[in-house]
Each structure stands twice: as C-alpha cells, then as structure tokens.
Design a protein around this motif. Structure first.
Motif, PDB file in Angstrom:
ATOM      1  N   ARG A 685       0.599  -1.384  -0.043  1.00 50.36           N
ATOM      2  CA  ARG A 685       0.093   0.018  -0.002  1.00 50.36           C
ATOM      3  C   ARG A 685       0.728   1.232  -0.112  1.00 50.36           C
ATOM      4  O   ARG A 685       2.193   1.345   0.406  1.00 50.36           O
ATOM      5  N   ASN A 686       0.193   2.472  -0.356  1.00 47.41           N
ATOM      6  CA  ASN A 686       0.853   3.666  -0.328  1.00 47.41           C
ATOM      7  C   ASN A 686       0.068   4.376   0.690  1.00 47.41           C
ATOM      8  O   ASN A 686       0.075   5.841   0.600  1.00 47.41           O
ATOM      9  N   ILE A 687      -0.557   3.795   1.708  1.00 47.54           N
ATOM     10  CA  ILE A 687      -1.014   4.698   2.933  1.00 47.54           C
ATOM     11  C   ILE A 687      -0.769   4.121   3.994  1.00 47.54           C
ATOM     12  O   ILE A 687      -0.352   2.924   4.126  1.00 47.54           O
ATOM     13  N   ASN A 688      -0.451   5.067   4.997  1.00 43.80           N
ATOM     14  CA  ASN A 688      -0.090   4.751   6.343  1.00 43.80           C
ATOM     15  C   ASN A 688      -0.894   5.217   7.453  1.00 43.80           C
ATOM     16  O   ASN A 688      -0.817   6.308   7.566  1.00 43.80           O
ATOM     17  N   TYR A 689      -1.593   4.535   7.857  1.00 43.19           N
ATOM     18  CA  TYR A 689      -2.842   5.055   8.868  1.00 43.19           C
ATOM     19  C   TYR A 689      -2.279   5.480  10.247  1.00 43.19           C
ATOM     20  O   TYR A 689      -1.574   4.479  10.644  1.00 43.19           O
ATOM     21  N   ARG A 690      -2.681   6.494  10.871  1.00 46.37           N
ATOM     22  CA  ARG A 690      -2.222   6.854  12.045  1.00 46.37           C
ATOM     23  C   ARG A 690      -3.424   6.461  13.058  1.00 46.37           C
ATOM     24  O   ARG A 690      -2.971   6.337  14.187  1.00 46.37           O
ATOM     25  N   SER A 691      -4.406   6.497  12.518  1.00 48.04           N
ATOM     26  CA  SER A 691      -5.752   5.933  13.432  1.00 48.04           C
ATOM     27  C   SER A 691      -6.823   5.141  12.380  1.00 48.04           C
ATOM     28  O   SER A 691      -6.844   5.531  11.219  1.00 48.04           O
ATOM     29  N   PHE A 692      -7.169   4.252  12.923  1.00 48.41           N
ATOM     30  CA  PHE A 692      -8.564   3.490  12.085  1.00 48.41           C
ATOM     31  C   PHE A 692      -9.956   4.077  12.340  1.00 48.41           C
ATOM     32  O   PHE A 692     -10.725   3.378  12.007  1.00 48.41           O
ATOM     33  N   GLU A 693      -9.842   5.054  13.185  1.00 50.33           N
ATOM     34  CA  GLU A 693     -11.266   5.459  13.571  1.00 50.33           C
ATOM     35  C   GLU A 693     -12.077   5.879  12.531  1.00 50.33           C
ATOM     36  O   GLU A 693     -13.323   5.464  12.489  1.00 50.33           O
ATOM     37  N   PRO A 694     -11.615   6.720  11.479  1.00 52.62           N
ATOM     38  CA  PRO A 694     -12.779   6.563  10.199  1.00 52.62           C
ATOM     39  C   PRO A 694     -13.153   5.383   9.377  1.00 52.62           C
ATOM     40  O   PRO A 694     -14.205   5.054   8.981  1.00 52.62           O
ATOM     41  N   ILE A 695     -12.378   4.130   9.995  1.00 50.78           N
ATOM     42  CA  ILE A 695     -12.854   2.845   9.136  1.00 50.78           C
ATOM     43  C   ILE A 695     -13.543   2.168  10.046  1.00 50.78           C
ATOM     44  O   ILE A 695     -14.510   1.533   9.614  1.00 50.78           O
ATOM     45  N   LEU A 696     -13.120   2.438  11.354  1.00 49.73           N
ATOM     46  CA  LEU A 696     -14.138   1.584  12.495  1.00 49.73           C
ATOM     47  C   LEU A 696     -15.542   1.861  12.567  1.00 49.73           C
ATOM     48  O   LEU A 696     -16.333   1.027  12.912  1.00 49.73           O
ATOM     49  N   ARG A 697     -15.605   3.427  12.376  1.00 54.10           N
ATOM     50  CA  ARG A 697     -17.055   3.659  12.447  1.00 54.10           C
ATOM     51  C   ARG A 697     -17.871   3.320  11.512  1.00 54.10           C
ATOM     52  O   ARG A 697     -19.211   3.093  11.597  1.00 54.10           O
ATOM     53  N   LEU A 698     -17.493   2.426  10.318  1.00 57.01           N
ATOM     54  CA  LEU A 698     -18.092   1.852   9.453  1.00 57.01           C
ATOM     55  C   LEU A 698     -18.572   0.594   9.536  1.00 57.01           C
ATOM     56  O   LEU A 698     -19.349  -0.196   8.855  1.00 57.01           O
ATOM     57  N   LEU A 699     -18.081  -0.116  10.822  1.00 60.33           N
ATOM     58  CA  LEU A 699     -18.298  -1.554  10.863  1.00 60.33           C
ATOM     59  C   LEU A 699     -19.615  -1.899  11.478  1.00 60.33           C
ATOM     60  O   LEU A 699     -20.288  -2.727  10.822  1.00 60.33           O
ATOM     61  N   PRO A 700     -19.849  -1.359  12.792  1.00 57.65           N
ATOM     62  CA  PRO A 700     -20.919  -2.104  13.350  1.00 57.65           C
ATOM     63  C   PRO A 700     -22.419  -1.355  12.862  1.00 57.65           C
ATOM     64  O   PRO A 700     -22.792  -0.541  13.562  1.00 57.65           O
ATOM     65  N   GLN A 701     -22.754  -1.676  11.611  1.00 60.04           N
ATOM     66  CA  GLN A 701     -23.793  -0.793  11.029  1.00 60.04           C
ATOM     67  C   GLN A 701     -24.694  -1.750   9.904  1.00 60.04           C
ATOM     68  O   GLN A 701     -23.992  -2.693   9.287  1.00 60.04           O
ATOM     69  N   SER A 702     -25.915  -1.530   9.674  1.00 63.50           N
ATOM     70  CA  SER A 702     -26.265  -2.163   8.630  1.00 63.50           C
ATOM     71  C   SER A 702     -27.114  -1.099   7.462  1.00 63.50           C
ATOM     72  O   SER A 702     -27.895  -1.945   6.734  1.00 63.50           O
ATOM     73  N   ILE A 703     -26.725   0.052   7.772  1.00 65.74           N
ATOM     74  CA  ILE A 703     -27.303   0.931   6.633  1.00 65.74           C
ATOM     75  C   ILE A 703     -26.796   0.706   5.440  1.00 65.74           C
ATOM     76  O   ILE A 703     -27.431   0.771   4.297  1.00 65.74           O
ATOM     77  N   ALA A 704     -25.402   0.503   5.471  1.00 64.43           N
ATOM     78  CA  ALA A 704     -24.782   0.249   4.051  1.00 64.43           C
ATOM     79  C   ALA A 704     -23.609  -1.104   4.140  1.00 64.43           C
ATOM     80  O   ALA A 704     -22.458  -0.736   4.516  1.00 64.43           O
ATOM     81  N   PRO A 705     -24.162  -2.271   4.062  1.00 61.74           N
ATOM     82  CA  PRO A 705     -23.214  -3.471   3.827  1.00 61.74           C
ATOM     83  C   PRO A 705     -21.940  -3.301   3.172  1.00 61.74           C
ATOM     84  O   PRO A 705     -20.998  -3.827   3.574  1.00 61.74           O
TER      85      PRO A 705
END
Length: 791
Positions: A685-705
């Motif tokens: 990858r060409n990305i190095n995450y400092r935090s997963f917070e923007p990704i984690l907020r998409l996990l426990p939801q059923s609005i958009a699988p």
C-alpha cells in the motif's frame, strides 16, 4: 556517549538574560505614565548584567524575527544609580541618536558602533559625555556620524517629540566641524574605519596623545607624518585598503613598538603598489616586536619566495629559518598571525606563522573567514565561497568550526546579499548527509535560524533557492517543528507570486508537503489559517492554465491530501476555494496521470470523512466520477480503493440523503462490490494510517453493508501485509470488539464476516508471535489520505 559538534549548552547567564529581555514587564520593569516602560525602583544592576542585557538585546534584534525591538529600551539604562553600563556594542541602522543620548550619563569604558548609519553629529556631542572614561571607541562604518541632520522642509507647529528627526537622513553637505577628541585622555583604542573622505583624519586625531591601537581602514590620508606622534606607544595599526606609498611605508617603519600591522587590501586588482622583497625585509627587520602581520591582497614579486627545489625538505614548518618566503627568514620567532589572503605567498610550503589566512587549504580559508567577517565582508564572502567548494568537491575536516564561522557571518551580515548567497550555499553542503551524524541538535537549530533569517530578508532567487535546499537536509517536520509557524509562513510567501522561479516553486511545495505530513492536527489547522489551502489551489489553477502536470502540480495535491487529514476546517476550506472544480478539471485535462489521481482521491477521502461536508459531494456529477474511478487500475488499487472509500462514507449516511435519480444508489453499491472483489488482498500500500477511527465507524452498522465490507477489507489488507504496525493499532483502538459485532449482525454479508474472522485471527496470531512477517515498507505517511512528500 560522546557529545556531538556544537552541543555545549548556553550558560545560565545567557538563558536568564534572554528570558528577561523577552519578559521585561514581568522581570525588571513596570508600566509607568502613558504606558511608558520603566525600570523598577528596587532594582540595581551591575555592569556585568547591564552590558550583557544591552549586547544581547542587539543580537536578538538582528537575529530573531520574533523579538520585538522597543523604542525606549535604552532609556531603561539612563540612570547610573540603578544601572551601570561599561562595555556596549551596537550595530546597524537600528541605533538612533536618541539611544546614545539615553545612556549619556553612564561611565562607558568601551563603545563599539558598527555600521550605525542613522547616527548623525548629534551622537558626536553625546560621545563627549564619555570622554573622561572611554578607553576603547569604534565608529566603524558610521558614515553619517560626522554630518548634521538636515532640517525638515516645513514645520507648522512645535512637537513634543524631540526625536522626530531621528529618521531624517543626514545631508552630505553639512559636515560637522566643531567636534574634537580634546579631553579623551584615557582613549587607547580607536577604530575610524570608513571615515568620510571630507573629514581630515590628521586634524581629528591630533588631540589624542595616548593611542595604542588605531584602525584607519578605507580612510583617505592626505599625509602620513602625523602617525609618528605615537611612535613610542602605537602597538596596533590597521591600514586596510589605504593606498600604500613609499612615504607611508617609511612612516610605518618609525613605529618600532608595533605588534600588529595590517597593510592589506581588498584585491590585487585595485593597486599599483608592488610588495617587494626589500620592503618586506625591512618591515621584518625594523619592526622587531611584530607578532601579527597582514599583507593580503598585494601584488608580490617573484623574488620573495624560495625556489621550490631549494625549499627545506620535510613536513611544512613554521620555523623562520626554513621559511619559503625570504624576508620572513629574518624573524626571531614565528608570527602568531600572518595574512596572505589573495597573494601568491599563501601557496608556499613553509610559512613561519601559527595562523595563516589564504586560499591554499581548508585551514587557511577558515582562518580568513574568522579574521575578516566582522569588518571585511567582501573578503569573508570570497573565503566562504572557497569553503563552499571544499565542502562540495572535497571534504570539510573542521566541520564544527566551519559551521560556526558561516553561522556567525550570516548573523553578522544579515543585510549583505553576497554573504547570504555564499553562506546559504555553504550551509547546504555542510549540513548534508555526509556530515549530519557529527552535528548536535543545538547546532542544527542554529543553522535553521540563520537560513530562515535569510529567507525573510531576501526575496532574491538564489538566496531563496539555497535556503530551501538547505532545509531539505533536515528531518521534516521533526527538526523544523521548533520554528513550525515561521517556516510555513515563509514558504507560503515564496509561493505567492504569480510566476515564481520553477525550481524554487518545486522545492517550496515539497517542503510544504513534508511539513504538514505526520504533525498534530492543531499544527495543520494553524497552517490552514495561514492560507495554505488557498495557496496550493492557486498553484494548481496556474498549472491547469498552462496545461502542465509536473511535480509542482502533484506535490500541491499531495500537500492538500496531508493538510486535510482529520482536519474538518481545512476540508471546508478546500470546498470553499473551488477545490472540487479543480479536481474535475484535472481529471479531464490529465486522464492518464496515476500519481495525480491517487493524490486527489486521497484528499477527497479526507473530505468524505467529515459528515457535515458529505452533502456537498452528493451530486450526480461527483457520484458519477467516483463511480467511474472504481474501475481505475491506476497505481495498483490505490485510486479505486480511495474512490470506494469516498463512496463508503457517503453510503453510510443512508438512503434518505440520496435524493438524485441518477446514478441510482443500488447501482453504485453494486459497482463498489465488484471493485472490492477485484482487489488483491495482499497488495502493498501507499497509505500509512495513524488511526483506524474513520474505518472503524463503518463496521457495526446495517445501513450500508458495502461500506462495512470496504472497511473490513481495508483492515484485513493492512493487518496481513503489515502486522507489526497495524495489529497493535487495531487492538489498541478497540477494533477487535467491533469486528465481533460485525459477526453478530444479521445484515453483514457472509464474505464480510469471513474476512472479519481472518482479521481477528491475524491479531490473535500476532499477540502470540509479535514478529513482522513482511518486510515491505509503506511509501506513504498519514491518515486516510495522507502521504509522504515526493523527493
């Protein structure tokens, strides 16, 4: 551990002095009538402290752009009952007549005024206040001090400000004729370098009977016999750039107690006088007390030197008997100092002196910089240029000394363009990777300070380029963080002009990009408020107008990617300043530029993370563009991945916000599924995450699988390819428990659950055996879309 070069800390005295000067009201002063700053009545400061305060104040005024000069500073030292001044050094045009008048009651022993061109004959009158105590006086380069100030053109009413005319330049027609050194009976050391040609040195100096040191550099002498009045006293005589003649040489030979004689010149090109073997011999024979001699810049006749085949064998020697210069074989002992700069004599093998200036080797060049910096910038400039060649082509063996001398020259001559050009060029080579390991943090910070001073003072192309290139030798942003705001302001100022030099523009954008990469969000927000986003977008717009996609274009988008990472205000600025329009124009104009597309989509990923800004992305035009980019193969999966990330955040807001007819929400989600399934999960990858917070907020939801699936795929890719970095981060941020909730949700797709289990297994395996299983390194640094600057 051994200390690195230049690692000696400041003394407590220095630290305390600087602190007091930056906090006068909190330490020594109070706010008096009409907000005037006054010295506290319960304070008495001895000369050791007062001298340090005044001299450090002048240094800060010249070298620290954050230090605010105070008009009434010298008034604080007006009363000798509470403050005692004895040794004062003032320089440049910051010094006004009223400043000297403020301290006229002090019993000064030393007063050194250098290049104080705003001083007029008013200050000569003030000098007489010190005549009973003054031992050492320098008026070097004070070109207007022997002239009266011109009267204002019109005066309609009286003014309460008696210093109103301080800024009025002296008129060359009004020569001061009343001043005399009569009564300066204690004066021993006098420097009149650069004395105006209208002032007769002989008449001016006649009252002085006890002079032991005299500097008449660049002074036009109508006669020379007057020098003999000090034949029994004079120990030091400097006649730099004074036209030599047989009469002057004869006069000098009568000054038999001379220990230091300087009859050097700026250049051999400007003199008809030839330094013969006979003249040098008689100087050595008659002036037997000499320990220091400077004959730089003179034309030397060939018969002064011993033929090469007759020179003494062995290593270079300072013994007079082995001297390769015939006249110096007459010396009783080696000289402490011998100036041979810009002469042929510096190239011989055996020179009977412990310190020699010249251009033969590094030692001679460094000696020249040291000897000539303060009063002869024209020579220092040439010597620094030679040091530049040594550092660039050969190897600098005296690194600490070289750096300290160049730093001192740049500080001393902040307003001399030639010094700034050569000095900044030398610093570039003296701070590069070859020398870096030997330099302390403190020394490298000093380099950064003088480089920024040069950038501030000069908008000239060469200085700006040299300074920017030198900054590239430092670890960014770490080593520049102590001057973070200042360096960003200077770089943005460089990038303001509509048509900047291409090379400077490229380096400055590279530096801007590096400075906003891997820094705290408050730094990014502060830089955003300086106009960073608008400046980058202006550069992009100019490149679009030129139909050019070069490094400046790509670095500008990369910098915007970095500065918008987790900073909603900067994302808003991007949208406000027509950023999306420029995004679309760049896509259309440069459809095949993979690096550009990646940078732009990374930036838009940052924008999409901000819930309040997502409605501005939810238009048919933008959604169609993002959907089409899902199929992009540019730069591996990066463009497709980032486009899918943008859409994932938009989908997370639910179907109720999707008000457009085309494209349909379910059709876009289908394309997202197809894109994700086409990616290789082992992609580097060409990305190095400092935090997963923007990704984690998409996990426990059923609005958009599909958003959930994108987030799960991203985590699996990162923890499997870079386990040692991302497994601990995911565990720390509570990602494992959120993945468990994904498994519990009925809406989660089977392939999403399968991938969630693999992520959890990877983290569990890592906890049992926390060893890196892949040695690859990411080539980008930051958050959702933050990447390392191009090089």
């Amino acid at each position: 551990m051994a200390a690195k070069a230049g690692d000696n800390p400041d003394s407590l005295m220095t630290l305390a002095t600087v602190f007091c000067l930056r906090n006068l009201r909190k330490t020594m002063c109070y706010q008096g009538f009409r907000n005037k700053l006054c010295m506290r009545s319960d304070i008495f400061l001895p000369s050791e402290i007062c001298d340090k305060l005044v001299n450090t104040y002048m240094e800060l005024v010249h070298t620290d752009s954050n230090f605010e000069p105070r008009e009434i500073f010298f008034q604080l030292f007006s009363d000798p009952r509470s403050t005692r001044l004895t040794r004062v050094q003032l320089r440049e045009n910051f010094v006004l007549d009223r400043d000297l008048e403020a301290i006229r009651k002090q019993d000064l022993i030393e007063l050194h005024l250098t290049y104080c061109n705003n001083l007029s004959s008013r200050s000569l009158k003030t000098l007489t206040s010190f005549r009973e105590t003054l031992v050492s006086l320098s008026l070097f380069g004070c070109n207007n001090i022997f002239h009266r100030k011109g009267a204002p053109l019109a005066c309609t009413e009286d003014t309460e400000d008696e210093d109103e005319d301080d800024e009025i330049p002296a008129s060359p027609q009004t020569l001061e004729t009343d001043f005399s050194f009569q009564g300066f009976n204690r004066l021993r050391l006098l420097n009149l370098g650069g004395l105006h040609e209208d002032v007769e040195a002989e008449n001016l100096l006649k009252p002085l009977r006890s002079i032991t040191s005299l500097d008449l550099s660049n002074v036009h002498l109508q006669g020379t016999a007057f020098l003999t009045q000090w034949r029994d006293r004079l120990a030091s005589l400097v006649l730099y750039n004074v036209d030599l003649s047989e009469e002057l040489v004869s006069t000098v030979l009568e000054l038999v107690n001379l220990r230091h004689l300087d009859i050097s010149r700026e250049s051999r090109r400007n003199t008809k006088f030839k330094m013969t073997r006979k003249i040098l011999t008689v100087i050595v024979q008659r002036l037997v007390n000499l320990v220091s001699l400077d004959i730089s810049g003179h034309i030397m006749l060939d018969n002064c030197t011993v033929p090469h085949f007759e020179e003494a064998m062995g290593r270079p020697s300072s013994e007079p008997c082995k001297s390769s210069i015939y006249p110096f074989q007459e010396l009783k002992r080696p000289l402490q100092f011998l100036g041979l700069y810009d002469t042929t004599l510096c190239n011989v093998t055996h020179i009977p002196a412990y310190k020699v200036t010249g251009s033969k080797n590094e030692d001679q060049v460094l000696n020249a910089i040291e000897a000539y910096t303060e009063f002869r910038p024209e020579l220092a400039h040439r010597a620094i240029n030679q040091l530049f060649d040594i550092a660039r082509i050969q190897h600098c063996s005296q690194l600490l000394r070289a750096l300290q001398l160049v730093i001192a020259a740049l500080k001393c001559h902040k307003y001399d363009k030639s010094i700034q050009v050569t000095g900044s060029a030398a610093l570039f080579y003296l701070t590069n990777t070859e020398y870096r390991s030997d330099q302390s943090v403190r020394l490298r910070r000093e380099v950064i300070q003088v480089v920024l001073n040069g950038m501030e003072q000069y908008q000239e192309v060469t200085v700006q380029r040299n300074c920017c290139l030198t900054l590239c030798n430092f670890s960014i942003p770490e080593e520049l963080e102590f001057q973070y705001s200042r360096v960003n302001q200077l770089l943005l100022k460089i990038l303001e002009p509509a048509r900047q030099d291409e090379s400077i523009q490229r380096i400055a954008v590279h530096l801007c990009n590096a400075l906003v990469c891997q820094v705290d969000n408050h730094h990014k927000e502060a830089v955003g408020k300086m106009g960073f986003v608008k400046t980058m977008l202006n550069l992009i717009q100019k490149k679009l107008q030129d139909r050019t996609c070069d490094q400046v274009m790509e670095f500008s988008w990369s910098a915007l990617w970095n500065i918008t990472d987790e900073t909603p205000d900067n994302c808003q600025m991007f949208l406000t300043c027509r950023g999306m329009s420029l995004f679309l124009e760049c896509l259309e104009e440069f459809p095949d530029k993979q690096e550009l597309h990646r940078n732009m989509l990374g930036l838009l990923g940052n924008v999409a993370e901000v819930k309040s800004l997502r409605p501005q992305l939810l238009t048919p035009q933008f959604i169609t563009v993002f959907s089409n980019l899902l199929e992009s193969k540019a730069d591996g999966i990066e463009v497709s991945y980032n486009a899918c990330g943008v859409l994932s955040h938009i989908m997370f807001d639910g179907p109720e916000v999707w008000t457009m007819d085309e494209p349909r929400r379910d059709a876009v989600m289908d394309r997202m599924w197809e894109a994700i399934q086409s990616w290789d999960v082992s992609s580097r990858r060409n990305i190095n995450y400092r935090s997963f917070e923007p990704i984690l907020r998409l996990l426990p939801q059923s609005i958009a699988p599909v958003s959930q699936h994108w987030a799960t795929w991203a985590l699996y890719n990162l923890v499997s390819v870079y386990p040692s970095k991302y497994c601990p981060l995911l565990i720390k941020e509570g990602g494992v428990s959120l993945l468990e909730k994904v498994l519990e949700l009925e809406s989660s797709q089977p392939e999403t659950k399968d991938m969630a289990r693999k992520v959890m297994e990877q983290c569990e395996t890592f906890k049992e055996d926390p060893m890196e299983t892949n040695n690859g390194q990411e080539t980008a640094i930051g958050g959702f879309g933050s990447r390392r600057p191009g090089s």
